[in-house]
Design an enzyme around this catalytic site. Structure first.
Site, PDB file in Angstrom:
ATOM      1  N   ASP A  79     -11.915   2.948 -26.388  1.00  0.00           N
ATOM      2  CA  ASP A  79     -11.473   1.445 -26.681  1.00  0.00           C
ATOM      3  C   ASP A  79     -12.445   0.435 -27.193  1.00  0.00           C
ATOM      4  O   ASP A  79     -13.254   0.072 -26.500  1.00  0.00           O
ATOM      5  CB  ASP A  79     -10.651   0.888 -25.528  1.00  0.00           C
ATOM      6  N   HIS A  80     -12.424   0.312 -28.426  1.00  0.00           N
ATOM      7  CA  HIS A  80     -13.416  -0.646 -28.979  1.00  0.00           C
ATOM      8  C   HIS A  80     -13.489  -2.025 -28.434  1.00  0.00           C
ATOM      9  O   HIS A  80     -14.418  -2.876 -28.823  1.00  0.00           O
ATOM     10  CB  HIS A  80     -13.378  -0.414 -30.661  1.00  0.00           C
ATOM     11  N   ARG A  81     -12.278  -2.392 -27.829  1.00  0.00           N
ATOM     12  CA  ARG A  81     -12.337  -3.771 -27.292  1.00  0.00           C
ATOM     13  C   ARG A  81     -13.394  -3.723 -26.027  1.00  0.00           C
ATOM     14  O   ARG A  81     -13.549  -4.855 -25.527  1.00  0.00           O
ATOM     15  CB  ARG A  81     -10.745  -4.127 -26.742  1.00  0.00           C
TER      16      ARG A  81
END
Length: 483
Positions: A455-457
């Protein structure tokens, strides 16, 4: 007297279940806690025990049916419900509930046949009468007293009393003129239509106005079938198109298979859609020389060092490598909670398991603190339970990071979707012998491909890369994980 047992909420707030297999038949005599039926929820198979001793009068639903929580599924005969017992007891003492100003208290936990009733099951000892809706006429005290004196006692749990307007003859009936249709068979008017939350959600999903639906439920409520029927009428094509589509469907019928989209499959589909369209996925790949890992697996198998009955596979060493790499890169073991990133200091290691009922992801709690033998036993127990279809919801909750072993299907790599509530998932590909450069020489080595979706967040490229590289190092040289 009879008692109807409704489908209970078996946990996790589930609203419906499928009847898989009945374990009893009409006429059977059962004891408390004897298994009555096996049901399938969106998460697992569950066996329901009998809430009381008695004789089975009838099975009220068929195998294969999907029913809502609270729907009666079986009827017992020869027993007396708690409400009826309280009423009889009040009569014998010369009093009634209305005389005393409140309902009679239950003085025994056993039914009329002397069988104990499980806590949470059995007939209700309190009134199940619904509160009047806003705008509905309120019967006078005298009318209510007359109704309570003439109406028979209700024994089925969840049954609601009928209003005085529904039971008393209408003016049209007394004059011989045709009266209005049964309120349960006409569309709701100004009053808000009665419908359970799952039914309201279905209506919303299908774009159906509940106030325009003909209610056929036992208490004038709208059912799922009512909503589906209304939706079919709205979307029904012209007669010519209907005939054409029916003919083409008939021609294709033998060449198609229709599989019910429900249970675990539907639950997992929703989770994957939520994940794919909520989390910005990024995936990285790494080819790893796992020759030393495979040699270690063969030694553990031949020596049976971890135990006679313990299954040793490459997945075991991968699981250990993931837990080890998380310790070196704790940010990968996190999730997003509102405006905060929660970094978890424990590893509940999820193992994606393909079962006959669909894909599930149970997890091994506190895998970071386990030795190799304990971890091997945990994977073995988790897999066996998953294949039996009886993994409890608690074992599927609370995961922090997941492994999916696509290599067992002969696949080299993939771009896995992250399990909701986590930040990363690692795919372990097939181990193949390939030419590999070692000390400037080309030699055959055992190679696999690892891929990590994150999850690049929550994590950036550096964290993902460092984590994946550490998993690779642990598999290339398992002795590093001893440090």
């Amino acid at each position: 007297m009879s008692f109807e047992f409704p489908l209970p909420d078996v946990g996790e707030g589930l609203t419906e279940a499928d009847i898989v297999a009945w374990k009893v038949a009409a006429g059977d005599t059962v004891t408390v806690n004897q298994i009555l039926v096996e049901i399938e929820t969106a998460k697992s198979l569950v066996e329901l025990p009998s809430p009381q001793a008695g004789t089975i009068d009838a099975l009220l639903v068929d195998e294969g049916q999907t029913i809502e929580v609270g729907t009666p599924i079986i009827r017992f005969s020869g027993g007396e419900s708690g409400a009826e017992a309280g009423s009889d007891g009040a009569s014998e003492t010369g009093g009634s509930g209305s005389d005393s100003g409140g309902p009679a208290e239950a003085t025994s936990t056993e039914d009329a046949d002397g069988g104990a009733t499980l806590v949470g099951y059995g007939a209700r000892t309190t009134s199940s009468k619904r509160r009047p809706r806003k705008g509905a006429p309120v019967p006078s005290p005298s009318a209510a007293s007359a109704e309570s004196a003439s109406a028979p006692a209700e024994s089925a749990p969840g049954a609601s009393s009928v209003s005085t307007e529904a039971t008393s003859p209408s003016p049209a009936a007394s004059t011989g003129q045709p009266g209005p249709a049964d309120p349960a068979a006409v569309p709701a008017g100004a009053a808000k239509p009665l419908a359970k939350p799952p039914v309201r959600k279905l209506a919303k999903d299908l774009g159906v106005d509940l106030s325009q639906v003909v209610a056929t439920g036992p208490h004038g409520d709208v059912t799922r079938d009512d909503v589906r029927g209304a939706a079919d009428q709205v979307s029904a094509p012209t007669s010519g198109a209907t005939a054409t589509s029916a003919a083409s469907a008939s021609e294709r019928g033998e060449d198609e298979e229709r599989i019910p989209f429900k249970g675990v499959t539907k639950m997992m589909a929703k989770a994957m859609v939520d994940s794919a369209f909520t989390m910005p996925h990024v995936t990285e790949f790494l080819d790893v020389d796992v020759t030393e890992t495979m040699a270690m697996v063969r030694r553990l198998k031949s020596t049976k060092f971890l135990g006679e009955d313990v299954k040793v596979s490459p997945l075991l060493i991968v699981a250990k490598a993931v837990a080890w790499a998380v310790g070196r890169n704790p940010r990968i073991n996190a999730c997003l909670d509102g405006d905060e990133i929660v970094v978890k200091k424990y590893v509940n290691l999820g193992i994606a398991a393909a079962t006959p009922r669909g894909l599930i992801v149970p997890n091994i709690k506190n895998a970071h603190s386990m030795g190799l033998g304990e971890l091997a036993q945990g994977i073995q127990d988790l897999t066996a339970l998953a294949r039996s279809g009886k993994t409890p919801p608690a074992d599927q909750a609370g995961g922090t990071i997941t492994i999916t072993n696509v290599g067992v299907f002969g696949v080299d790599a993939g771009t896995p979707i992250i399990n909701p509530g986590e930040a990363a998932i690692l795919a372990f590909g097939q181990v193949r012998k390939k030419p590999w450069v070692v000390d400037d020489e080309i030699v055959p080595r055992e190679i696999t491909t690892l891929s990590v979706s994150a999850d690049h967040r929550v994590v950036d490229g550096e964290i993902i890369s460092r984590f994946l590289a550490d998993v690779g190092r642990g598999l290339e040289d398992p002795t590093l994980m001893l440090a």
